[in-house]
Design a protein around this motif. Sequence first.
Motif, short mmCIF file in Angstrom:
data_model
loop_
_atom_site.label_atom_id
_atom_site.label_comp_id
_atom_site.label_asym_id
_atom_site.label_seq_id
_atom_site.Cartn_x
_atom_site.Cartn_y
_atom_site.Cartn_z
N LYS A 118 25.79 -0.57 50.69
CA LYS A 118 27.40 -0.38 50.73
C LYS A 118 27.98 -0.99 51.84
CE LYS A 118 31.30 2.46 50.18
NZ LYS A 118 31.58 1.46 49.25
N GLU A 174 27.57 -4.87 51.28
CA GLU A 174 28.75 -5.26 50.32
C GLU A 174 30.28 -5.29 50.91
OE1 GLU A 174 31.55 -5.29 47.11
OE2 GLU A 174 31.40 -3.37 48.69
N LEU A 175 30.62 -4.20 51.66
CA LEU A 175 31.79 -4.17 52.36
C LEU A 175 32.01 -5.22 53.02
CD1 LEU A 175 33.17 -1.40 51.91
CD2 LEU A 175 33.00 -0.86 54.09
N VAL A 176 31.02 -5.76 53.99
CA VAL A 176 31.51 -6.65 54.94
C VAL A 176 31.51 -8.03 54.23
CG1 VAL A 176 28.89 -7.05 55.84
CG2 VAL A 176 30.85 -7.70 57.39
N VAL A 177 30.84 -8.24 52.95
CA VAL A 177 30.82 -9.44 52.48
C VAL A 177 32.38 -9.50 51.91
CG1 VAL A 177 30.05 -10.50 50.44
CG2 VAL A 177 28.32 -9.74 51.99
N HIS A 213 35.01 -10.39 54.35
CA HIS A 213 35.07 -11.77 54.75
C HIS A 213 35.64 -12.50 53.51
CE1 HIS A 213 33.02 -12.14 58.65
NE2 HIS A 213 32.19 -11.09 58.21
N LEU A 242 37.26 -9.22 44.30
CA LEU A 242 36.99 -8.78 42.97
C LEU A 242 37.23 -10.04 41.93
CD1 LEU A 242 35.59 -6.84 40.91
CD2 LEU A 242 37.97 -5.67 40.69
N VAL A 284 31.65 -15.42 37.51
CA VAL A 284 31.02 -14.71 36.34
C VAL A 284 31.42 -15.82 35.02
CG1 VAL A 284 30.52 -12.92 34.62
CG2 VAL A 284 30.60 -12.60 37.16
N GLU A 292 32.46 -18.74 35.19
CA GLU A 292 31.95 -19.92 35.36
C GLU A 292 30.60 -20.47 34.96
OE1 GLU A 292 31.56 -20.89 39.49
OE2 GLU A 292 32.08 -23.13 39.31
N ASP A 317 28.46 -5.51 31.86
CA ASP A 317 27.87 -6.14 32.88
C ASP A 317 28.35 -5.61 34.25
OD1 ASP A 317 26.31 -8.36 34.13
OD2 ASP A 317 28.23 -9.43 35.02
N SER A 318 29.29 -5.11 34.28
CA SER A 318 29.96 -4.68 35.66
C SER A 318 29.92 -3.11 35.72
CB SER A 318 31.39 -5.09 35.78
OG SER A 318 31.38 -6.73 35.50
N PHE A 319 29.48 -2.57 34.88
CA PHE A 319 29.28 -0.97 35.11
C PHE A 319 30.67 -0.20 35.24
CE2 PHE A 319 25.26 -2.82 36.18
CZ PHE A 319 24.25 -2.00 35.44
N VAL A 320 31.75 -0.64 34.64
CA VAL A 320 32.92 -0.21 34.87
C VAL A 320 33.64 -0.14 33.21
CG1 VAL A 320 33.77 -0.91 37.09
CG2 VAL A 320 34.05 -2.28 35.26
N VAL A 349 24.64 -10.48 34.26
CA VAL A 349 24.67 -11.66 33.07
C VAL A 349 24.08 -12.72 34.24
CG1 VAL A 349 26.40 -13.37 32.24
CG2 VAL A 349 26.89 -10.87 32.16
N ILE A 353 24.24 -8.71 45.74
CA ILE A 353 24.48 -7.36 46.25
C ILE A 353 25.63 -6.79 45.89
CG2 ILE A 353 25.83 -6.74 48.68
CD1 ILE A 353 23.85 -9.01 49.71
N LYS A 354 26.82 -7.34 45.34
CA LYS A 354 27.70 -6.96 44.69
C LYS A 354 27.24 -5.96 43.47
CE LYS A 354 32.32 -6.77 42.97
NZ LYS A 354 32.47 -5.48 43.61
N GLN A 355 26.25 -6.54 42.73
CA GLN A 355 25.86 -5.89 41.49
C GLN A 355 24.98 -4.50 41.87
OE1 GLN A 355 28.22 -7.44 39.40
NE2 GLN A 355 26.46 -7.13 37.85
N GLU A 396 25.51 -2.94 44.18
CA GLU A 396 26.17 -1.96 44.95
C GLU A 396 26.92 -1.12 43.72
OE1 GLU A 396 29.57 0.08 46.35
OE2 GLU A 396 29.70 -1.72 45.11
N LEU A 397 27.19 -1.97 42.73
CA LEU A 397 27.88 -1.52 41.39
C LEU A 397 27.33 -0.44 40.70
CD1 LEU A 397 30.83 -3.01 41.24
CD2 LEU A 397 29.69 -3.91 38.83
N PHE A 436 35.06 -1.49 57.73
CA PHE A 436 36.08 -2.83 57.27
C PHE A 436 37.14 -2.80 56.75
CE2 PHE A 436 31.51 -3.86 58.36
CZ PHE A 436 31.67 -4.87 59.25
N LEU A 467 27.17 -10.69 59.65
CA LEU A 467 28.39 -10.93 59.47
C LEU A 467 29.59 -9.95 60.15
CD1 LEU A 467 27.95 -11.31 55.18
CD2 LEU A 467 28.24 -12.96 57.05
#
Lengths: 146, 146
Positions: A19, A22-25, A28, A41, A48, A50, A63-66, B2, B18-20, B22-23, B65, B145
């Motif tokens: 977490k 992911e937060l610091v990424v 930035h 986001l 995705v 693209e 794909d996004s667990f939402v 994906v 990383i985002k995936q 975390e998700l 952050f 970072l």
Amino acid sequence: MVGTKASTKAPPSLLYMIKQVELVVRSHLDELLKPAGITALQYTSLTVLERHDGLSAAQLARDSFVTAQSVADVVRALENRGLVRRERNPRNRRELLILLTESGRDLLARHAEPVRELEERMIRDLTAHQADQFRLALSKAWHALS
Amino acid sequence: MVGTKASTKAPPSLLYMIKQVELVVRSHLDELLKPAGITALQYTSLTVLERHDGLSAAQLARDSFVTAQSVADVVRALENRGLVRRERNPRNRRELLILLTESGRDLLARHAEPVRELEERMIRDLTAHQADQFRLALSKAWHALS
DNA sequence: TTCAATCAACAGGATTCCTGTTGGTTCGCA
DNA sequence: TGCGAACCAACAGGAATCCTGTTGATTGAA
């Protein structure tokens, strides 16, 4: 990351460390994308598309667990900015395919290099092999929870 | 994720992976915590306080952050649920220290084991050494970072 | 003492996420 | 063929998470 420094307590959990990274990424990325007027986001959703232009919102949601509803909020924002357009799937009239516009592709092209540099900075203290192992570990972690 | 399957295109970026991860972690955590009526983010904030009871909101914000205002929203939710209380720092009357309540500690204790199991499941396909390297890579990525 | 930095809080708003519901489309199966 | 189950998008409504900008109190240093 509070707790990184010397302490008598147990180390932070892997879940917490993921977490934090992911937060610091995200912080930035948000900084990087602020001039473009989109969030991290929204940018991620564009990348995705693209890779997989013409996904439906339902596919994107899985794909996004939402929920599909959450995805719809993001897609609406992107559509209002003219970065994507939506089009009925001729082979399945239930689905609305989400497609990148020229403007969306331009935005991706403009930010590809800065984002690549951010990623390089993130792994600057890893060897090439360690970076590969990092990628592999992330992939295995994702599969184990999916 | 994906794009995980065979494709002629480039692999997903590390930032995306990383985002995936975390998700998917967050979605499992939310499921786990739903009966307790708190979100994954609120739970994570509680675990930070478990390690560092008596942080100020400003310290918590720097660690995360995000702005102090965002932290305040989470802390207010936790306070309303009786999981934390706030108390003026006697040595610095500007600061309000955030402290776990008994109820907050109970909630943490109740969920420690399921959360630990979730983490174990995440790394089930990694050797002990690979898990250590994973942790190290996350730590280095975070430092690079920050 | 005065000034800059720090901290909490308020106002206000955008974004991200959810549940629940409705209506249209597709597909399998009786 | 037709009918129900599954699926998809959309709407309403609301909660949670994030932000900027501002104010006032406190602290610490010049």
